[in-house]
Design a protein around this motif. Structure first.
Motif, PDB file in Angstrom:
ATOM      1  N   MET A 198     -21.115  36.216 -69.663  1.00 41.48           N
ATOM      2  CA  MET A 198     -21.448  37.460 -68.960  1.00 41.48           C
ATOM      3  C   MET A 198     -20.426  37.737 -67.942  1.00 41.48           C
ATOM      4  O   MET A 198     -20.269  36.804 -67.253  1.00 41.48           O
ATOM      5  N   LYS A 199     -20.176  38.730 -67.787  1.00 47.56           N
ATOM      6  CA  LYS A 199     -19.174  39.365 -66.698  1.00 47.56           C
ATOM      7  C   LYS A 199     -19.923  39.287 -65.465  1.00 47.56           C
ATOM      8  O   LYS A 199     -21.060  39.753 -65.327  1.00 47.56           O
ATOM      9  N   THR A 200     -19.443  38.648 -64.384  1.00 41.80           N
ATOM     10  CA  THR A 200     -20.106  38.743 -63.088  1.00 41.80           C
ATOM     11  C   THR A 200     -19.354  39.799 -62.162  1.00 41.80           C
ATOM     12  O   THR A 200     -18.351  40.247 -62.358  1.00 41.80           O
ATOM     13  N   TRP A 201     -20.224  40.384 -61.171  1.00 40.85           N
ATOM     14  CA  TRP A 201     -19.220  41.257 -60.280  1.00 40.85           C
ATOM     15  C   TRP A 201     -18.794  40.783 -59.036  1.00 40.85           C
ATOM     16  O   TRP A 201     -17.658  41.090 -58.728  1.00 40.85           O
ATOM     17  N   THR A 202     -19.479  40.012 -58.467  1.00 48.54           N
ATOM     18  CA  THR A 202     -19.241  39.509 -56.877  1.00 48.54           C
ATOM     19  C   THR A 202     -19.625  38.138 -56.874  1.00 48.54           C
ATOM     20  O   THR A 202     -20.509  37.728 -57.417  1.00 48.54           O
ATOM     21  N   ASN A 203     -18.796  37.159 -56.099  1.00 45.37           N
ATOM     22  CA  ASN A 203     -19.162  35.996 -55.538  1.00 45.37           C
ATOM     23  C   ASN A 203     -19.067  35.985 -54.001  1.00 45.37           C
ATOM     24  O   ASN A 203     -18.109  36.629 -53.486  1.00 45.37           O
ATOM     25  N   LYS A 204     -19.797  35.515 -53.371  1.00 46.25           N
ATOM     26  CA  LYS A 204     -19.910  35.248 -51.795  1.00 46.25           C
ATOM     27  C   LYS A 204     -20.539  34.109 -51.494  1.00 46.25           C
ATOM     28  O   LYS A 204     -21.409  33.530 -51.888  1.00 46.25           O
ATOM     29  N   ASP A 205     -19.844  33.393 -50.276  1.00 46.69           N
ATOM     30  CA  ASP A 205     -20.388  32.417 -49.819  1.00 46.69           C
ATOM     31  C   ASP A 205     -21.657  32.782 -48.798  1.00 46.69           C
ATOM     32  O   ASP A 205     -21.875  33.715 -48.337  1.00 46.69           O
ATOM     33  N   ALA A 206     -22.822  31.841 -49.150  1.00 46.44           N
ATOM     34  CA  ALA A 206     -23.963  32.052 -48.562  1.00 46.44           C
ATOM     35  C   ALA A 206     -24.442  31.108 -47.289  1.00 46.44           C
ATOM     36  O   ALA A 206     -25.826  31.064 -46.913  1.00 46.44           O
ATOM     37  N   GLY A 207     -23.593  30.201 -47.003  1.00 48.35           N
ATOM     38  CA  GLY A 207     -23.733  29.183 -45.908  1.00 48.35           C
ATOM     39  C   GLY A 207     -24.408  27.911 -46.786  1.00 48.35           C
ATOM     40  O   GLY A 207     -24.169  27.676 -47.734  1.00 48.35           O
ATOM     41  N   LYS A 208     -25.216  27.306 -45.887  1.00 48.53           N
ATOM     42  CA  LYS A 208     -25.856  26.066 -46.147  1.00 48.53           C
ATOM     43  C   LYS A 208     -27.334  26.261 -46.240  1.00 48.53           C
ATOM     44  O   LYS A 208     -28.166  26.877 -45.405  1.00 48.53           O
ATOM     45  N   GLU A 209     -27.913  25.411 -47.026  1.00 49.12           N
ATOM     46  CA  GLU A 209     -29.280  25.230 -47.246  1.00 49.12           C
ATOM     47  C   GLU A 209     -29.897  23.880 -47.065  1.00 49.12           C
ATOM     48  O   GLU A 209     -29.210  23.088 -47.742  1.00 49.12           O
ATOM     49  N   THR A 210     -30.892  23.520 -46.451  1.00 51.22           N
ATOM     50  CA  THR A 210     -31.359  22.363 -45.992  1.00 51.22           C
ATOM     51  C   THR A 210     -32.813  22.087 -46.937  1.00 51.22           C
ATOM     52  O   THR A 210     -33.676  22.943 -46.506  1.00 51.22           O
ATOM     53  N   CYS A 211     -32.760  21.183 -47.825  1.00 48.41           N
ATOM     54  CA  CYS A 211     -34.309  20.904 -48.506  1.00 48.41           C
ATOM     55  C   CYS A 211     -35.287  20.659 -47.169  1.00 48.41           C
ATOM     56  O   CYS A 211     -35.002  19.496 -46.377  1.00 48.41           O
ATOM     57  N   PRO A 212     -36.345  21.216 -47.075  1.00 46.01           N
ATOM     58  CA  PRO A 212     -37.408  21.160 -46.090  1.00 46.01           C
ATOM     59  C   PRO A 212     -38.032  19.664 -46.331  1.00 46.01           C
ATOM     60  O   PRO A 212     -38.751  19.170 -45.363  1.00 46.01           O
ATOM     61  N   LYS A 213     -38.083  19.311 -47.353  1.00 47.76           N
ATOM     62  CA  LYS A 213     -38.561  17.730 -47.711  1.00 47.76           C
ATOM     63  C   LYS A 213     -37.974  16.698 -47.585  1.00 47.76           C
ATOM     64  O   LYS A 213     -38.404  15.712 -46.731  1.00 47.76           O
ATOM     65  N   CYS A 214     -36.611  16.687 -47.869  1.00 48.58           N
ATOM     66  CA  CYS A 214     -35.904  15.431 -47.668  1.00 48.58           C
ATOM     67  C   CYS A 214     -34.681  15.584 -46.776  1.00 48.58           C
ATOM     68  O   CYS A 214     -34.088  14.474 -46.610  1.00 48.58           O
ATOM     69  N   ASN A 215     -34.384  16.582 -46.285  1.00 49.38           N
ATOM     70  CA  ASN A 215     -33.209  17.062 -45.366  1.00 49.38           C
ATOM     71  C   ASN A 215     -31.805  17.032 -46.252  1.00 49.38           C
ATOM     72  O   ASN A 215     -30.897  16.917 -45.527  1.00 49.38           O
ATOM     73  N   SER A 216     -32.016  16.789 -47.440  1.00 50.80           N
ATOM     74  CA  SER A 216     -30.487  17.074 -48.168  1.00 50.80           C
ATOM     75  C   SER A 216     -29.855  18.260 -47.913  1.00 50.80           C
ATOM     76  O   SER A 216     -30.667  19.358 -47.863  1.00 50.80           O
ATOM     77  N   VAL A 217     -28.666  18.557 -47.957  1.00 55.05           N
ATOM     78  CA  VAL A 217     -27.920  19.674 -47.562  1.00 55.05           C
ATOM     79  C   VAL A 217     -27.179  20.151 -49.016  1.00 55.05           C
ATOM     80  O   VAL A 217     -26.280  19.522 -49.351  1.00 55.05           O
ATOM     81  N   TYR A 218     -27.198  21.520 -49.058  1.00 49.37           N
ATOM     82  CA  TYR A 218     -26.500  22.182 -50.051  1.00 49.37           C
ATOM     83  C   TYR A 218     -25.515  23.364 -49.518  1.00 49.37           C
ATOM     84  O   TYR A 218     -26.086  24.184 -48.698  1.00 49.37           O
ATOM     85  N   GLU A 219     -24.381  23.430 -50.067  1.00 46.71           N
ATOM     86  CA  GLU A 219     -23.746  24.679 -50.245  1.00 46.71           C
ATOM     87  C   GLU A 219     -24.304  25.714 -51.006  1.00 46.71           C
ATOM     88  O   GLU A 219     -24.520  25.209 -52.147  1.00 46.71           O
ATOM     89  N   VAL A 220     -24.252  27.160 -50.585  1.00 41.85           N
ATOM     90  CA  VAL A 220     -24.928  28.068 -51.491  1.00 41.85           C
ATOM     91  C   VAL A 220     -23.864  29.187 -51.541  1.00 41.85           C
ATOM     92  O   VAL A 220     -23.298  29.689 -50.841  1.00 41.85           O
ATOM     93  N   LYS A 221     -23.692  29.480 -52.911  1.00 41.12           N
ATOM     94  CA  LYS A 221     -22.803  30.765 -53.193  1.00 41.12           C
ATOM     95  C   LYS A 221     -23.618  31.764 -54.228  1.00 41.12           C
ATOM     96  O   LYS A 221     -24.604  31.342 -54.768  1.00 41.12           O
ATOM     97  N   ILE A 222     -23.502  32.940 -53.792  1.00 42.89           N
ATOM     98  CA  ILE A 222     -24.518  34.049 -54.421  1.00 42.89           C
ATOM     99  C   ILE A 222     -23.401  34.773 -55.506  1.00 42.89           C
ATOM    100  O   ILE A 222     -22.419  35.081 -55.105  1.00 42.89           O
TER     101      ILE A 222
END
Length: 66
Positions: free
Chosen positions: A1-25
């Motif tokens: 499937m063709k995508t239109w745009t990508n952008k960085d969305a910062g970081k997200e921290t799991c509220p249960k265990c505090n592991s950290v993720y980089e997020v892209k939209i």
């Protein structure tokens, strides 16, 4: 499937265990309904029903306390 745009969305921290993720939209031409669970503890971090879909990359693993 063709995508239109990508952008960085910062970081997200799991509220249960505090592991950290980089997020892209990514914007797709069609709506997607799904959710993302933490890879470490299984907690549902985010759910969506949208054309803008997040993707998560684990950058800091924190082991859950039993």
């Amino acid at each position: 499937m063709k995508t239109w745009t990508n952008k960085d969305a910062g970081k997200e921290t799991c509220p249960k265990c505090n592991s950290v993720y980089e997020v892209k939209i990514t914007r797709f031409p069609l709506r997607d309904k799904d959710s993302f669970n933490c890879q470490v503890c299984g907690y549902e971090i985010e759910s969506w029903n949208d054309t803008e879909v997040p993707s998560f990359t684990l950058v800091k693993r924190v082991e859950p306390i039993e």
